[in-house]
Enzyme design. Structure first.
Site, PDB file in Angstrom:
ATOM      1  CG  ASP A   4      -7.506  -4.403  -2.747  1.00  0.00           C
ATOM      2  OD1 ASP A   4      -7.902  -5.478  -3.223  1.00  0.00           O
ATOM      3  OD2 ASP A   4      -7.965  -3.925  -1.704  1.00  0.00           O
ATOM      4  CG  ASP A  51      -2.129  -0.950   0.950  1.00  0.00           C
ATOM      5  OD1 ASP A  51      -2.557  -1.062  -0.209  1.00  0.00           O
ATOM      6  OD2 ASP A  51      -2.587  -1.578   1.910  1.00  0.00           O
TER       7      ASP A  51
HETATM    8  N1  GLY Z   1      -7.248  -2.106   0.051  1.00  0.00           N
HETATM    9  C1  GLY Z   1      -8.196  -2.382   1.045  1.00  0.00           C
HETATM   10  C2  GLY Z   1      -9.579  -2.006   0.681  1.00  0.00           C
HETATM   11  O1  GLY Z   1      -9.899  -1.678  -0.440  1.00  0.00           O
HETATM   12  O2  GLY Z   1     -10.402  -2.042   1.573  1.00  0.00           O
END
Ligand code: GLY
Length: 391
Positions: free
Chosen positions: A170, A112
């Site tokens: 993601d 992230d």
């Molecule tokens: N990347 C975590 C979410 O979209 O909740």
């Protein structure tokens, strides 16, 4: 559980009103509301080591620290608002909350770092290019690349979970940081890494109907897929709405950097699934296969991410009819988001949008406001304006 008929009636009423208004008036209205909410949020939080994430029952913000995956969205939204208004208030605020993320360029513990650093520093660099900001972005890209495993052909998403080598849909979003770095002075091999990640994900994360799995667990010796699971969705074989939106956005962005037709087709497959499974008011339930539909929470974050991505996808699709399909879908989603009950106007929420879902299986952040919904909503509003100006 019985359907909440009163809620459905309110939604249908608001939806009918929204249908009668057009985006030429709704978009400036929503941007003005976003401006007020963001200004108020800056005043409410003050301390730039605290990052707004989600709303509490009284509508005020619950904050988190710079190392949370969502930290980049607040400065990112402030940069967008500065771009729209040219108001120095937003520049000063965006700079303060961006500066607080500087240390994350060395955070090698999560994929992230892309969300954190690119949404803050990346959005600041665009209007105000500076060597200092660029170096933070380039370092963050180097840090993220350390999570790549060539046997698997993917960047590892999470550490210390039940999977040895988890990769989530993601993760596609964090590739933007690497693509940008490869084109702006970073190592050229970053581009090979991201292309390989996108190819592997295209092969393994998609079902034949264009829907996506959430988490894949890979075998680090053979590189093969050991497990296909959910994490925040309803079930392993269901379709978590935000994950599907990440897929549309991630592959559209990957096409932007590569012009590789395979990625365009993948973005379109993900988009076609998303669009054809939307309810009448175009805001998805938190999972397309949630068992209690229509008595399940909506997720405006999935809607906002998808609307923004579909505006971009509409520029790349080859056929005129496809361009119109994606532009119309993006427009209809945005229309709903600009109206009650999704625009937080008249509610106690300090955010821009209401009715998002973070993690329903964990009973966390269900039917609240969430900063990433606001970020992608603001981006979608601006993308709509840019496209409308070019007509
Ligand atoms: N990347 C975590 C979410 O979209 O909740």
């Amino acid at each position: 559980m019985k359907p909440r008929l009163s809620n459905i009636a309110v939604l249908l009423f608001a939806f009918t009103i929204a249908q009668g208004r057009n985006l030429e008036t709704l978009v400036p209205y929503a941007l003005d509301f976003a401006k007020q909410q963001l200004k108020q949020s800056v005043g409410e939080i003050q301390d730039s080591t605290k990052y707004v994430r989600t709303t509490l029952p009284d509508g005020s913000w619950k904050t988190t620290r710079a190392r949370d995956w969502t930290s980049g969205f607040f400065p990112g939204a402030l940069w967008y608002m500065h771009e729209y208004t040219n108001d120095p208030f937003f520049k000063t605020a965006a700079e303060r909350w961006t500066a607080g993320i500087t240390g994350q360029q060395f955070n090698s513990g999560t994929h992230d770092v892309g969300f954190m650093v690119f949404n803050s520093f990346g959005n600041g660099y665009r209007p105000y290019p500076s060597e200092t900001h660029k170096n933070v972005i380039l370092q963050a890209a180097q840090t993220l690349a350390t999570r790549y495993n060539p046997t698997i052909g993917c960047i590892k998403s999470w550490d210390n979970r039940k999977w040895d080598y988890p990769v989530i849909i993601d993760n596609m979003m964090n590739l933007e940081l690497l693509f940008w770095a490869a084109e702006n002075g970073g190592q050229k091999k970053l581009k090979e890494i991201v292309i390989r990640h996108a190819e592997t994900t295209m092969k393994n994360h998609f079902r034949s109907d264009g829907s996506t799995y959430y988490v894949l667990g890979y075998d680090t010796t053979s590189g093969s897929v050991k497990a296909r699971n959910t994490h925040q969705g309803y079930a392993d074989e269901s379709v978590w709405a935000r994950g599907q939106a990440w897929a549309i956005y991630g592959y559209t962005m990957t096409y932007r950097f590569t012009k590789d037709e395979r990625f365009l087709q993948t973005a379109q497959r993900a988009a076609d699934y998303f669009i054809s499974h939307l309810p009448p008011d175009n805001i998805p339930y938190w999972d397309f296969l949630a068992p209690g539909i229509p008595n399940e929470p909506r997720d405006v974050s999935a809607a906002a991410i998808a609307s923004s991505a579909l505006f971009e996808l509409s520029k790349y699709a080859k056929e005129k009819s496809q361009q119109a399909t994606y532009r119309d879908a993006a427009t209809e989603i945005l229309k709903s988001l600009c109206s009650a009950p999704y625009l937080a106007e008249g509610t106690n929420s300090h955010a821009i949008l209401d009715h998002a879902v973070g993690n329903k299986p964990a009973k966390s952040e269900v039917d609240v406001s969430i900063i990433y919904a606001d970020y992608y909503f603001t981006e979608a509003l601006l993308r709509y304006q840019t496209l409308a100006e070019k007509k």
